[in-house]
Design a protein around this motif. Structure first.
Motif, short mmCIF file in Angstrom:
data_model
loop_
_atom_site.label_atom_id
_atom_site.label_comp_id
_atom_site.label_asym_id
_atom_site.label_seq_id
_atom_site.Cartn_x
_atom_site.Cartn_y
_atom_site.Cartn_z
N VAL A 17 0.85 -1.23 0.02
CA VAL A 17 -0.09 0.05 0.15
C VAL A 17 0.88 1.21 -0.14
O VAL A 17 0.37 2.41 -0.28
N GLY A 18 1.96 1.11 0.23
CA GLY A 18 2.84 2.37 0.20
C GLY A 18 4.31 1.76 0.16
O GLY A 18 4.87 0.60 0.61
N VAL A 19 5.38 2.98 0.36
CA VAL A 19 7.02 2.83 0.37
C VAL A 19 7.31 3.62 1.56
O VAL A 19 7.08 4.79 1.74
N ASN A 20 7.99 2.82 2.60
CA ASN A 20 8.40 3.55 3.74
C ASN A 20 9.48 4.58 3.10
O ASN A 20 10.38 4.28 2.28
N VAL A 21 9.09 5.72 3.85
CA VAL A 21 9.89 6.83 3.50
C VAL A 21 10.74 7.86 4.59
O VAL A 21 11.62 8.39 4.50
N ALA A 22 9.97 7.79 5.74
CA ALA A 22 10.39 8.53 6.88
C ALA A 22 9.70 8.10 8.25
O ALA A 22 8.75 7.44 8.20
N THR A 23 10.26 8.73 9.40
CA THR A 23 9.75 8.51 10.65
C THR A 23 9.63 9.82 11.40
O THR A 23 10.66 10.63 10.94
N SER A 24 9.12 10.14 12.13
CA SER A 24 8.97 11.14 12.79
C SER A 24 10.20 11.44 14.06
O SER A 24 10.41 10.57 14.87
N THR A 25 10.76 12.36 13.93
CA THR A 25 11.69 12.78 15.11
C THR A 25 11.05 13.34 16.27
O THR A 25 11.96 13.66 17.19
N LYS A 26 10.05 13.61 16.13
CA LYS A 26 9.49 14.17 17.45
C LYS A 26 8.68 13.33 18.28
O LYS A 26 8.47 13.38 19.38
N TYR A 27 7.78 12.61 17.51
CA TYR A 27 6.69 11.66 18.28
C TYR A 27 7.06 10.32 17.76
O TYR A 27 7.57 9.87 16.72
N GLN A 28 7.04 9.31 18.80
CA GLN A 28 7.27 7.94 18.74
C GLN A 28 6.40 7.34 18.06
O GLN A 28 5.12 7.63 17.70
N LEU A 29 6.71 6.01 17.46
CA LEU A 29 5.87 5.27 16.27
C LEU A 29 5.11 5.98 15.51
O LEU A 29 3.88 5.51 15.41
N VAL A 30 5.52 7.08 14.62
CA VAL A 30 4.76 7.68 13.81
C VAL A 30 5.77 7.47 12.47
O VAL A 30 6.71 8.47 12.33
N GLY A 31 5.30 6.95 11.43
CA GLY A 31 5.90 6.44 10.51
C GLY A 31 5.29 7.17 9.12
O GLY A 31 4.21 7.28 9.42
N PRO A 88 2.13 6.69 -0.93
CA PRO A 88 1.38 5.66 -1.58
C PRO A 88 1.66 4.82 -2.74
O PRO A 88 2.31 5.42 -3.48
N ALA A 89 0.91 3.52 -2.65
CA ALA A 89 1.34 2.92 -3.73
C ALA A 89 0.85 3.33 -5.11
O ALA A 89 1.56 2.94 -6.48
N GLU A 90 -0.02 4.33 -4.96
CA GLU A 90 -0.65 5.00 -6.54
C GLU A 90 0.58 5.57 -7.07
O GLU A 90 0.66 5.46 -8.19
N ALA A 91 1.44 6.34 -6.36
CA ALA A 91 2.64 6.91 -7.08
C ALA A 91 3.43 6.11 -7.58
O ALA A 91 4.26 6.15 -8.53
N VAL A 92 3.81 4.76 -6.91
CA VAL A 92 4.61 3.87 -7.70
C VAL A 92 4.09 3.43 -8.82
O VAL A 92 4.54 3.06 -9.78
N GLY A 93 2.67 3.08 -8.75
CA GLY A 93 2.06 2.41 -10.03
C GLY A 93 2.20 3.66 -11.13
O GLY A 93 2.31 3.10 -12.54
N GLN A 94 1.99 4.98 -10.86
CA GLN A 94 2.09 5.76 -11.83
C GLN A 94 3.66 6.08 -12.45
O GLN A 94 3.52 5.99 -13.78
N LEU A 95 4.43 5.98 -11.63
CA LEU A 95 6.13 6.10 -12.13
C LEU A 95 6.37 4.64 -12.82
O LEU A 95 6.96 5.03 -13.98
N ILE A 96 5.74 3.59 -12.51
CA ILE A 96 6.16 2.49 -13.39
C ILE A 96 5.38 2.46 -14.91
O ILE A 96 5.96 2.45 -15.95
N ARG A 97 4.25 3.06 -14.78
CA ARG A 97 3.24 3.20 -16.19
C ARG A 97 3.87 4.33 -16.94
O ARG A 97 3.92 4.29 -18.10
N ARG A 98 4.74 5.26 -16.34
CA ARG A 98 5.27 6.39 -17.25
C ARG A 98 6.65 5.92 -17.72
O ARG A 98 7.18 6.40 -18.41
#
Length: 433
Positions: A192-206, A210-220
C-alpha cells in the motif's frame, strides 16, 4: 448420476455462495507467515563509496511489476546520480547476493526510484494496492533496519498527512533507518506504500508514499533503455520546474497573508502550515525601533545532501526613528543590506553568484531599489539559487528592507514569486498633525 434441473441450480448457487464466503472471510496471514512469503522480494539497496571501499548508504527496496526491477526511495540513490565516480549502486538479494544496479527513473516529489538489476531476481512479484488503507486498518512495514536483520513491524494506518508537498500515509509502526524504500503492507501482504520517513518528534509515527505513486511511475516508464546520467539530471530539473510552478500557483493566498509593518504593507505567510514569525528589536540607546519578520515555505524537494529545491525564505525588516536624520536611517538600512547580500563568490555545489542593481516602479508607482543575485545549480540545467533584496524609496522616519531567498528555481518561477512579493508592498505615510 444425473440430477434434475430443479436441484442442480440450487446446489450450484449454494456452492458459489460458499466459495465467495470462504474467500471474503479468509483470515489474513499472521506476521510470521507474511514475513516468510514477502521476505525474498525485499532487498537491500547499497551505495558503495569507491574512494574508500566503504558503504555510504544502505536502504531497502522491493520487487514488483518486473523481476529485474526494484522500487526504492530516491534519496537512497541520489549520490549515484550526482557523484557517480565515487558511488556505485548495488542490490543485495536473499539468495543471489550482491548485484549491480542502474537507475531507470526517479520521482523526486514522491521520493521514489526504479532500479534495474543486472540479473533477473528469482523472487515473487509483490502486488500493488493503489487504494489508501482505511484509518484504523492494521498493516506491516518491512525492511532492513541498520545493521540488524530484515524485520517486519506491525502497526496501524491513521489516515494521510498533507503537511508535505505530496500526501503521505501515516503508519503507527517503527520505521527505522535502513527500512526506507521497503514496502508498507496491508494485512494480506499487498503493497500500500513505500517506507519513506519516521517522525523525529513523536514515537511510532512513520510515513509512507502511497502505492498509487509507484504505479504511476511504473506506467510512465515502460521503456527498456536505461537513461544516461545527463538524461536523468535533465528529468530531475524538469520535475523541479513543475514543482516550482505549483508553488507559484499556491502563492496567491487569502488576504490574511498580507501584514503591516508600521506604514508598510508587506507579504505575509508563504504557507498556511507555517505562519510568519516577528521579533521586535527596540534599541533605545540607538534611537530607533526595529521589527524583523521571517516567513518560511513549509515544503521543499530533496535533491542531494547539498541541495534542496523549491525552498523560499522572506524577511521584512522595518526601521523607525523620529530622532535619526534621513541620512542616518538610510545608512542603517544599507548596513543591513550589506550584511544580507554578503554572499560568497563560490560555496556549496554551485557556481559563482552574479548580481545586478536596478531601479523600478512597484505597486501605486512606488519607487523601489532592487539588488538581484543568481547562481547556477550544478548538474541541474536551468535551475538557480536566487537572492533578492529590495528597498522602497520613501521619505520620512520609516524604512523597509525586504529579502527573498529561493533555492533551486527556474528563472520564470523565481521572477513570478518576486513580482508577487513586490505586488504586496504598499506605503501609507502618517497623516500630518
Amino acid at each position: 448420476m444425473h440430477l434434475p434441473n430443479r436441484l442442480v441450480f440450487p446446489l450450484l448457487a449454494l456452492w458459489l455462495l460458499c466459495s465467495i464466503s470462504i474467500t471474503a472471510f479468509a483470515a489474513p496471514p499472521n506476521s510470521r507467515q507474511l514475513y516468510e512469503r514477502i521476505r525474498p522480494s525485499v532487498v537491500e539497496v547499497v551505495t558503495q563509496n569507491r574512494a574508500n571501499l566503504g558503504v555510504s548508504s544502505v536502504a531497502s527496496g522491493f520487487v514488483t511489476h518486473r523481476k529485474d526491477w526494484v522500487i526504492t526511495n530516491y534519496h537512497a540513490i541520489s549520490d549515484s546520480i550526482f557523484e557517480p565516480d565515487d558511488n556505485g549502486l548495488h542490490v543485495v538479494s536473499l539468495d543471489q547476493g550482491e548485484l549491480k544496479a542502474e537507475i531507470i527513473a526517479v520521482d523526486i516529489q514522491n521520493d521514489l526510484a526504479i532500479l534495474k538489476v543486472e540479473q533477473t531476481l528469482r523472487v515473487p512479484l509483490l502486488e500493488l494496492r493503489e487504494t489508501l488503507p482505511d484509518r484504523g486498518e492494521s498493516g506491516y512495514s518491512m525492511g532492513k533496519p541498520g545493521s540488524y536483520q530484515h524485520s517486519i513491524v506491525t502497526g496501524t494506518f491513521n489516515g494521510v498527512s498533507d503537511k508535505t508537498s505530496t500526501p503521505l500515509i501515516i503508519f503507527s509502526g517503527a520505521i527505522n533507518g535502513g527500512m526506507s524504500g521497503g514496502p508498507t503492507l496491508d494485512g494480506y501482504g499487498r503493497v500500500v506504500g513505500v517506507n519513506v520517513a519516521t517522525s523525529t518528534k513523536y514515537q511510532l509515527v512513520g510515513l509512507a508514499v502511497p502505492a498509487e505513486a509507484v504505479g504511476q511511475l511504473i506506467r510512465r516508464n515502460t521503456q527498456q533503455k536505461i537513461p544516461s546520467l545527463d538524461e536523468l539530471r535533465k528529468d530531475i530539473a524538469r520535475q523541479v520546474s513543475a514543482f516550482n510552478q505549483q508553488i507559484v500557483m499556491r502563492f496567491d493566498l487569502p488576504t490574511h497573508s498580507v501584514r503591516r509593518l508600521g506604514p508598510f504593507q508587506v507579504r505575509g505567510d508563504i504557507s498556511r502550515e507555517q505562519p510568519c514569525s516577528a521579533i521586535r528589536k527596540d534599541t533605545p540607546n540607538d534611537h530607533y525601533k526595529r521589527i524583523d519578520q521571517r516567513c518560511d515555505s513549509s515544503t521543499s524537494l530533496y535533491i542531494s545532501d547539498q541541495q534542496n529545491a523549491g525552498h523560499i525564505v522572506m524577511g521584512s525588516f522595518w526601521f523607525n526613528s523620529e530622532k535619526m536624520s534621513s541620512h542616518g536611517l538610510a545608512r542603517l538600512v544599507e548596513d543591513q543590506l550589506t550584511h544580507l547580500r554578503n554572499v560568497k563568490k563560490s560555496d556549496g555545489p554551485t557556481a559563482s553568484w552574479h548580481c545586478t542593481e536596478q531601479r523600478l516602479r512597484g505597486r501605486f508607482d512606488l519607487p523601489i531599489q532592487l539588488n538581484a543575485c543568481r547562481r547556477a545549480v550544478e548538474k541541474l540545467p536551468g535551475l538557480f539559487d536566487f537572492r533578492f533584496r529590495y528597498i522602497p524609496l520613501v521619505p520620512g522616519p520609516d524604512a523597509l528592507l525586504v529579502a527573498v531567498s529561493m533555492s533551486g528555481f527556474d528563472d520564470q518561477s523565481a521572477k513570478a514569486i518576486l513580482l508577487k512579493s513586490m505586488d504586496s508592498l504598499s506605503f501609507t505615510p502618517k497623516a500630518a498633525p
